[in-house]
Write a protein that holds these residues in place. Structure first.
Motif, PDB file in Angstrom:
ATOM      1  N   ILE A  40      52.949  35.458  27.630  1.00 40.03           N
ATOM      2  CA  ILE A  40      53.637  35.119  26.380  1.00 40.03           C
ATOM      3  C   ILE A  40      53.973  36.389  25.601  1.00 40.03           C
ATOM      4  CG2 ILE A  40      53.321  34.042  24.114  1.00 40.03           C
ATOM      5  CD1 ILE A  40      51.553  31.945  25.644  1.00 40.03           C
ATOM      6  N   LEU A  41      53.005  37.292  25.471  1.00 36.97           N
ATOM      7  CA  LEU A  41      53.233  38.539  24.738  1.00 36.97           C
ATOM      8  C   LEU A  41      54.270  39.412  25.447  1.00 36.97           C
ATOM      9  CD1 LEU A  41      49.547  39.419  23.751  1.00 36.97           C
ATOM     10  CD2 LEU A  41      51.346  38.544  22.237  1.00 36.97           C
ATOM     11  N   GLU A  42      54.190  39.459  26.761  1.00 36.53           N
ATOM     12  CA  GLU A  42      55.152  40.267  27.523  1.00 36.53           C
ATOM     13  C   GLU A  42      56.570  39.730  27.381  1.00 36.53           C
ATOM     14  OE1 GLU A  42      51.930  41.727  30.923  1.00 36.53           O
ATOM     15  OE2 GLU A  42      53.252  40.011  31.301  1.00 36.53           O
ATOM     16  N   SER A  43      56.693  38.422  27.244  1.00 39.36           N
ATOM     17  CA  SER A  43      58.029  37.842  27.065  1.00 39.36           C
ATOM     18  C   SER A  43      58.634  38.263  25.734  1.00 39.36           C
ATOM     19  CB  SER A  43      57.961  36.317  27.147  1.00 39.36           C
ATOM     20  OG  SER A  43      57.393  35.757  25.974  1.00 39.36           O
ATOM     21  N   LEU A  44      57.781  38.712  24.813  1.00 42.96           N
ATOM     22  CA  LEU A  44      58.235  39.211  23.519  1.00 42.96           C
ATOM     23  C   LEU A  44      58.394  40.725  23.513  1.00 42.96           C
ATOM     24  CD1 LEU A  44      55.924  36.998  21.252  1.00 42.96           C
ATOM     25  CD2 LEU A  44      58.372  36.669  21.683  1.00 42.96           C
ATOM     26  N   GLY A  45      58.264  41.336  24.698  1.00 44.79           N
ATOM     27  CA  GLY A  45      58.459  42.777  24.817  1.00 44.79           C
ATOM     28  C   GLY A  45      57.238  43.608  24.511  1.00 44.79           C
ATOM     29  N   LYS A  46      56.053  42.986  24.463  1.00 40.86           N
ATOM     30  CA  LYS A  46      54.836  43.708  24.133  1.00 40.86           C
ATOM     31  C   LYS A  46      54.209  44.346  25.382  1.00 40.86           C
ATOM     32  CE  LYS A  46      55.428  42.085  19.999  1.00 40.86           C
ATOM     33  NZ  LYS A  46      55.921  42.948  18.907  1.00 40.86           N
ATOM     34  N   THR A  47      53.443  45.409  25.142  1.00 37.44           N
ATOM     35  CA  THR A  47      52.688  46.067  26.203  1.00 37.44           C
ATOM     36  C   THR A  47      51.282  45.490  26.210  1.00 37.44           C
ATOM     37  OG1 THR A  47      53.961  48.110  25.904  1.00 37.44           O
ATOM     38  CG2 THR A  47      51.856  48.275  27.090  1.00 37.44           C
ATOM     39  N   VAL A  48      50.858  44.956  27.358  1.00 36.60           N
ATOM     40  CA  VAL A  48      49.606  44.196  27.410  1.00 36.60           C
ATOM     41  C   VAL A  48      48.713  44.678  28.555  1.00 36.60           C
ATOM     42  CG1 VAL A  48      48.567  41.904  27.542  1.00 36.60           C
ATOM     43  CG2 VAL A  48      50.845  42.179  26.529  1.00 36.60           C
ATOM     44  N   SER A  49      47.438  44.896  28.242  1.00 41.81           N
ATOM     45  CA  SER A  49      46.410  45.152  29.249  1.00 41.81           C
ATOM     46  C   SER A  49      45.335  44.074  29.125  1.00 41.81           C
ATOM     47  CB  SER A  49      45.771  46.527  29.051  1.00 41.81           C
ATOM     48  OG  SER A  49      46.700  47.567  29.240  1.00 41.81           O
ATOM     49  N   ILE A  50      44.723  43.725  30.249  1.00 43.73           N
ATOM     50  CA  ILE A  50      43.575  42.808  30.238  1.00 43.73           C
ATOM     51  C   ILE A  50      42.374  43.580  30.763  1.00 43.73           C
ATOM     52  CG2 ILE A  50      42.597  40.666  31.114  1.00 43.73           C
ATOM     53  CD1 ILE A  50      45.427  39.617  31.480  1.00 43.73           C
ATOM     54  N   VAL A  51      41.365  43.732  29.925  1.00 45.52           N
ATOM     55  CA  VAL A  51      40.175  44.504  30.281  1.00 45.52           C
ATOM     56  C   VAL A  51      38.939  43.653  30.006  1.00 45.52           C
ATOM     57  CG1 VAL A  51      38.847  46.605  29.887  1.00 45.52           C
ATOM     58  CG2 VAL A  51      41.355  46.654  29.676  1.00 45.52           C
ATOM     59  N   ASN A  52      38.156  43.401  31.038  1.00 42.35           N
ATOM     60  CA  ASN A  52      36.925  42.621  30.918  1.00 42.35           C
ATOM     61  C   ASN A  52      35.716  43.438  31.329  1.00 42.35           C
ATOM     62  OD1 ASN A  52      38.225  40.218  30.084  1.00 42.35           O
ATOM     63  ND2 ASN A  52      38.715  39.694  32.210  1.00 42.35           N
ATOM     64  N   SER A  53      34.561  43.003  30.887  1.00 43.73           N
ATOM     65  CA  SER A  53      33.327  43.693  31.278  1.00 43.73           C
ATOM     66  C   SER A  53      32.919  43.362  32.699  1.00 43.73           C
ATOM     67  CB  SER A  53      32.187  43.326  30.315  1.00 43.73           C
ATOM     68  OG  SER A  53      32.446  43.841  29.026  1.00 43.73           O
ATOM     69  N   SER A  54      33.360  42.219  33.212  1.00 41.37           N
ATOM     70  CA  SER A  54      33.016  41.782  34.567  1.00 41.37           C
ATOM     71  C   SER A  54      34.264  41.726  35.439  1.00 41.37           C
ATOM     72  CB  SER A  54      32.381  40.388  34.541  1.00 41.37           C
ATOM     73  OG  SER A  54      31.204  40.359  33.767  1.00 41.37           O
ATOM     74  N   ALA A  55      34.048  41.851  36.722  1.00 40.40           N
ATOM     75  CA  ALA A  55      35.144  41.658  37.672  1.00 40.40           C
ATOM     76  C   ALA A  55      35.537  40.188  37.736  1.00 40.40           C
ATOM     77  CB  ALA A  55      34.724  42.147  39.057  1.00 40.40           C
ATOM     78  N   THR A  56      36.750  39.917  38.121  1.00 43.86           N
ATOM     79  CA  THR A  56      37.208  38.537  38.273  1.00 43.86           C
ATOM     80  C   THR A  56      36.564  37.901  39.499  1.00 43.86           C
ATOM     81  OG1 THR A  56      39.344  39.041  37.255  1.00 43.86           O
ATOM     82  CG2 THR A  56      39.218  37.060  38.614  1.00 43.86           C
ATOM     83  N   PRO A  57      35.898  36.750  39.352  1.00 51.66           N
ATOM     84  CA  PRO A  57      35.320  36.080  40.520  1.00 51.66           C
ATOM     85  C   PRO A  57      36.399  35.730  41.535  1.00 51.66           C
ATOM     86  CG  PRO A  57      34.444  35.156  38.489  1.00 51.66           C
ATOM     87  CD  PRO A  57      35.579  36.059  38.095  1.00 51.66           C
ATOM     88  N   GLY A  58      36.044  35.809  42.804  1.00 52.75           N
ATOM     89  CA  GLY A  58      37.018  35.585  43.865  1.00 52.75           C
ATOM     90  C   GLY A  58      37.666  34.216  43.842  1.00 52.75           C
ATOM     91  N   ASN A  59      36.938  33.190  43.381  1.00 53.72           N
ATOM     92  CA  ASN A  59      37.480  31.833  43.445  1.00 53.72           C
ATOM     93  C   ASN A  59      38.597  31.578  42.440  1.00 53.72           C
ATOM     94  OD1 ASN A  59      35.439  31.949  41.339  1.00 53.72           O
ATOM     95  ND2 ASN A  59      35.544  29.728  41.231  1.00 53.72           N
ATOM     96  N   ILE A  60      38.755  32.460  41.447  1.00 55.74           N
ATOM     97  CA  ILE A  60      39.839  32.255  40.479  1.00 55.74           C
ATOM     98  C   ILE A  60      40.854  33.402  40.488  1.00 55.74           C
ATOM     99  CG2 ILE A  60      38.524  30.736  38.954  1.00 55.74           C
ATOM    100  CD1 ILE A  60      38.062  33.144  37.101  1.00 55.74           C
TER     101      ILE A  60
END
Length: 339
Positions: A40-60
């Motif tokens: 949604i933010l990118e569609s508005l021309g924004k620069t977006v990063s996603i940073v989490n403390s944990s790795a993404t589980p393989g099942n998702i």
């Protein structure tokens, strides 16, 4: 509960660089909300990063085909968090659940925003957009998109449908309403495929997972005259069977399938020997969010979680005692029958 999105819309339009984060061990609502909001933010021309403390589980991971969500300290550097203009936290309001990302947030000068549906809450010093009656954070992201006038594209629709479907037990929990189904229908119109999402979430299990689930079901116990059911998994079983922690997703709900149960929990030993406990309830009177808060956890009245220190047997006993106390409180609050 209706959220006034205008303050957040103003924040979005006034800034360019955004970082999105969620809780440790992200589930489909956490990751799905991040991916949906990022698109949604990118569609508005924004620069977006996603940073989490944990790795993404393989099942998702299928919800993030470009692997935009990255783990702090491995694929993502601290500078990405520190240089953001706005830091948006989704699906949690807890410093503990933010872990290492939360530590960086305290150092950052970025404006903080929280979008969440959990009852339990810390003061993150953020502009909060919360609806504790909402079925999922993913549903709030859909409503934000509507307020922004942004139509959701297929990849975001898939992520947000998964977010809502998983947090509602595939639309069977009490939080489901007519509005939930309208949102789900809209996401299907936008390109989400319920069949494909269900297959990825629930029909990709390994033999190791099936064996781990079998052990957990075999050792299930009941207490409180059959009103409480619980089970446990130790870390050495993951190692022995070749299973992974994500293989236990939703396993606690199997305990509620026992007739007569009012509450349930599963205690799962982690590699660091801490014990993750998931609590569930059938009754408003049995508030498992309050149970989890005894251990600095939290969640909803009917679904919550906490992480306890080891040793394992001690943590299990503490969780059991807390749930027994919760059931006793629930019993005392029920009106007595006349006779």
């Amino acid at each position: 509960m209706n959220i006034n999105w205008q303050p957040l819309i103003q924040i979005i339009h006034a800034h360019q660089r955004f970082v999105l984060s969620s809780h440790v061990r992200p589930d489909a609502d956490a990751l799905g909300s991040e991916i949906g909001l990022a698109r949604i933010l990118e569609s508005l021309g924004k620069t977006v990063s996603i940073v989490n403390s944990s790795a993404t589980p393989g099942n998702i991971q299928f919800l993030d085909p470009t692997r935009q969500a990255r783990q702090l300290g491995t694929a993502a550097k601290p500078e990405e968090v520190l240089q953001a203009e706005v830091h948006i936290v989704v699906d949690t309001s807890s410093w503990t659940q933010l872990s290492d990302v939360g530590k960086l947030m305290r150092e950052s000068s970025a404006k903080r925003v929280v979008i969440d549906h959990h009852v339990s809450s810390d003061d993150l010093g953020a502009a909060e957009f919360k609806d504790t009656t909402s079925e999922a954070t993913g549903a709030l992201i859909v409503k934000l998109a509507e307020a922004l006038g942004v139509r959701i594209e297929a990849e975001a629709a898939t992520a947000l449908f998964a977010a809502i479907a998983t947090d509602t037990g595939w639309f069977r929990f009490a939080a489901v309403s007519a509005s939930t189904m309208r949102i789900a229908g809209y996401l299907i119109e936008c390109g989400a495929s319920p069949q494909a999402i269900f297959r990825e979430l629930y029909e990709q299990g390994t033999l190791a997972k099936m064996r781990l689930v079998g052990r957990a079901l075999d050792r299930m116990k009941v207490d409180c005259d059959g009103e409480l059911a619980y089970t446990t998994i130790e870390w050495n079983e993951f190692v022995e069977l070749g299973a992974v922690p994500a293989d236990t997703e939703d396993l606690v709900n199997e305990c509620l399938k026992v007739s007569g149960t009012k509450g349930a929990f599963i205690a799962i030993e982690q590699q660091n020997r801490q014990v993750k406990v998931s609590f569930r309830s059938r009754l408003d009177a049995l508030n498992v969010a309050a149970v989890a808060e005894k251990f600095s956890g939290g969640g909803h009245r009917l679904a919550a979680g906490a992480t306890l220190p080891g040793p394992f047997a001690t943590a299990v006993q503490r969780a059991l005692d807390a749930m027994k106390d919760g059931i006793a409180i629930a019993r005392s609050s029920q009106p007595k029958s006349e006779g």
